[in-house]
Design an enzyme around this catalytic site. Structure first.
Site, short mmCIF file in Angstrom:
data_model
loop_
_atom_site.label_atom_id
_atom_site.label_comp_id
_atom_site.label_asym_id
_atom_site.label_seq_id
_atom_site.Cartn_x
_atom_site.Cartn_y
_atom_site.Cartn_z
N ALA A 259 2.89 4.56 1.29
CA ALA A 259 4.10 4.89 2.01
C ALA A 259 3.35 5.56 3.49
O ALA A 259 4.09 5.39 4.48
CB ALA A 259 5.15 5.89 1.69
N GLY B 11 0.88 -1.25 -0.02
CA GLY B 11 -0.14 -0.01 0.15
C GLY B 11 0.96 1.29 -0.05
O GLY B 11 2.10 1.43 -0.21
N GLU C 257 5.65 -3.30 1.29
CA GLU C 257 5.98 -2.71 0.03
C GLU C 257 4.88 -1.69 -0.21
O GLU C 257 3.72 -1.74 -0.24
CB GLU C 257 5.48 -4.00 -0.87
N CYS D 156 2.15 0.87 -8.34
CA CYS D 156 3.41 1.72 -7.55
C CYS D 156 4.51 1.73 -8.42
O CYS D 156 5.30 2.37 -8.03
CB CYS D 156 3.61 0.68 -6.35
N GLY E 76 2.31 2.68 5.67
CA GLY E 76 3.44 1.69 6.01
C GLY E 76 4.16 2.52 7.01
O GLY E 76 4.75 1.70 7.80
#
Length: 482
Positions: free
Chosen positions: A207, A205, A228, A262, A210
């Site tokens: 940043a 997903g 990731e 991404c 994350g």
């Protein structure tokens, strides 16, 4: 719809296509915990048989699966068919990776056996994205199951119907009850799952999310966390011979999946004064068909996932313009009530936009005077997922590969081309050094090293005082004691 329910809508029409309850994290984790011992003791051969049965179920329902993904995401049917094919292909790739990366290894010398085997962590959570709602979580689910973990899967709140479809395919494949449990909801449910009694979390997903997960996991280093995330990916064009082919690579890199990959190229870096490629990209972008998944002829790209996403992209575009960008092709919205966006191009040469990932069909052009400036510009991001070079020769690519700071570095290929038989991940804000795809086996189990011998033999090598002589001074019944 009550507060305890979630609805998923077709982004092209606004029609509700799925509703279901949210939450239930504690019960799902307890169910997975209860199922964990038996699943961990299931032989690898039995687990392989079940994941192969899952592949067969995917193949048998491929058309319905692809149509559901198209309806829930808005992606063209031609693209969702490739996603379903990737879900099926992941099975054999993961079986091979399991054997290579986490298979049993050993040797024997002087009667002592040295072995390396792997154990499952226990209960793992999987948080999935909406852009590839089947393929990307499947890339964690299959290797985690092969390793012997039980799972709680929370898909994106934008794509719950696809997740439930996958769950039914796993049940058809004979996966025991409790080994894979699906929970639905938004960020609050994701946070609850990350904070639950789990042994690790596998995430794909943004940043932003994350980083929040990394903070949430900071006090529990014993739990595995694989992140990731996204990228502000550069594509450098240098020394081109075939302008039309180069323009096609740029357009694929920038606009596949409506810019919602991404690995999409966000920045095209070109030599100042050479406008041939930019003009060719603009001409090709003007020809791209934007439409609904089942339109004929098939569109190149569909809408972005939601009106909220389209609104956010409009704000990001306005920020680029405010930073001094020169609009070459505007970001247009065909219908105010639906998230169909046109492929947009803006020249940001000499500007200083924020280093944000605009997750949509927006390409920035940056002109530089020389090769060293191109490399500097390519690396001018906190991200490090994908980077590409088009043009040049092998020596130039070798230099680009050595100096580009990214986990995927391509030459004369789109930035969003990556092999499932290779690791997938990046550096910087793009990940936490646990690349997925072929290397997912690395973090789905932990290694256990053993030394073993059939006979019991032990000796102290040094540091013992000598034994007293038989019958010598050793103390008697009448000896004074302190």
């Amino acid at each position: 719809m009550s507060l305890a329910e979630l609805a998923s809508t077709d982004p092209c029409t606004g029609e509700v296509i799925w509703t279901g309850p949210t939450g239930g994290v504690a019960d799902a984790v307890a169910t997975a915990r209860a199922a964990a011992p038996a699943w961990a003791r299931t032989s690898l051969d039995q687990r392989i048989a079940i994941v192969r049965a899952f592949k067969a179920a995917v193949d048998a329902s491929a058309d319905a699966f692809a149509r559901l993904i198209a309806q829930e995401t808005g992606k063209p049917l031609w693209e969702t068919r490739t996603e379903v094919a990737s879900v099926a292909a992941k099975v054999e790739i993961s079986i091979t990776a399991q054997a290579e990366r986490a298979g049993e290894k050993g040797s024997e010398a002087a009667g002592v056996r040295q072995s390396l085997r792997h154990k499952p962590h226990g209960v793992l959570a999987v948080l999935g994205p909406y852009n590839f709602p089947a393929h990307l979580p499947n890339g964690h689910i299959v290797p985690a199951l092969l390793a012997g973990n039980t799972l709680v899967f929370k898909p994106s709140e934008q794509t719950p119907a696809v997740a439930d479809f996958m769950g039914r395919l796993w049940a058809q494949a004979g996966l025991p009850n409790g080994v894979l449990t699906i929970v639905h909801g938004g960020g609050d449910v994701g946070r609850d799952l990350a904070g639950a009694d789990i042994d690790g979390l596998l995430f794909t997903g943004s940043a932003h999310v994350g980083a929040a997960l990394a903070r949430q996991f900071a006090d529990t280093p014993q739990r595995i966390l694989a992140l990731e995330m996204g990228g502000n990916n550069p594509l450098v064009a240098w020394g081109l011979d075939d302008i039309d082919a180069a323009a096609a690579l740029v357009v694929q890199s920038a606009y596949l999946s409506a810019g919602q990959r991404c690995t999409n190229a966000r920045r095209l870096i070109v030599r100042d004064g050479d406008d041939r490629l930019v003009e060719a990209v603009l001409a090709l972008a003007d020809r791209l068909i934007v439409g609904a998944p089942f339109d004929e002829p098939q569109p190149f790209m569909g809408p972005v996932i939601s009106n909220a996403a389209a609104d956010g992209l409009a704000r990001g575009w306005a920020g680029l313009v405010a930073a001094g960008g020169r609009v070459l092709r505007p970001l247009l919205r065909a219908r105010a009530d639906r998230p169909f966006l046109s492929p947009a191009v803006i020249d940001m040469t000499g500007c200083a936009p924020s280093d944000d990932e605009l997750f949509g069909p927006v390409l920035q052009i940056i002109r530089v005077p020389d090769w060293d400036a191109a490399i500097t510009c390519a690396n001018a991001t906190r991200f490090g997922l994908a980077a590409g070079l088009i043009g040049g020769d092998a020596a130039l690519f070798d230099d680009f590969w050595a100096r580009a700071r990214a986990g995927i570095v391509n030459w004369n290929r789109p930035t969003n081309g990556a092999s499932s038989a290779a690791p997938f991940g990046g550096v910087g804000a793009s990940g936490n050094h646990r690349p997925s795809a072929y290397y997912a086996a690395d973090y789905c189990a932990f290694p256990v090293a053993s030394l073993a011998s059939d006979t019991l033999a032990g000796a102290i090598p040094a540091g013992l005082s000598p034994l007293p002589p038989a019958g010598g001074a050793g103390g008697g019944a009448n000896e004074d004691r302190p």
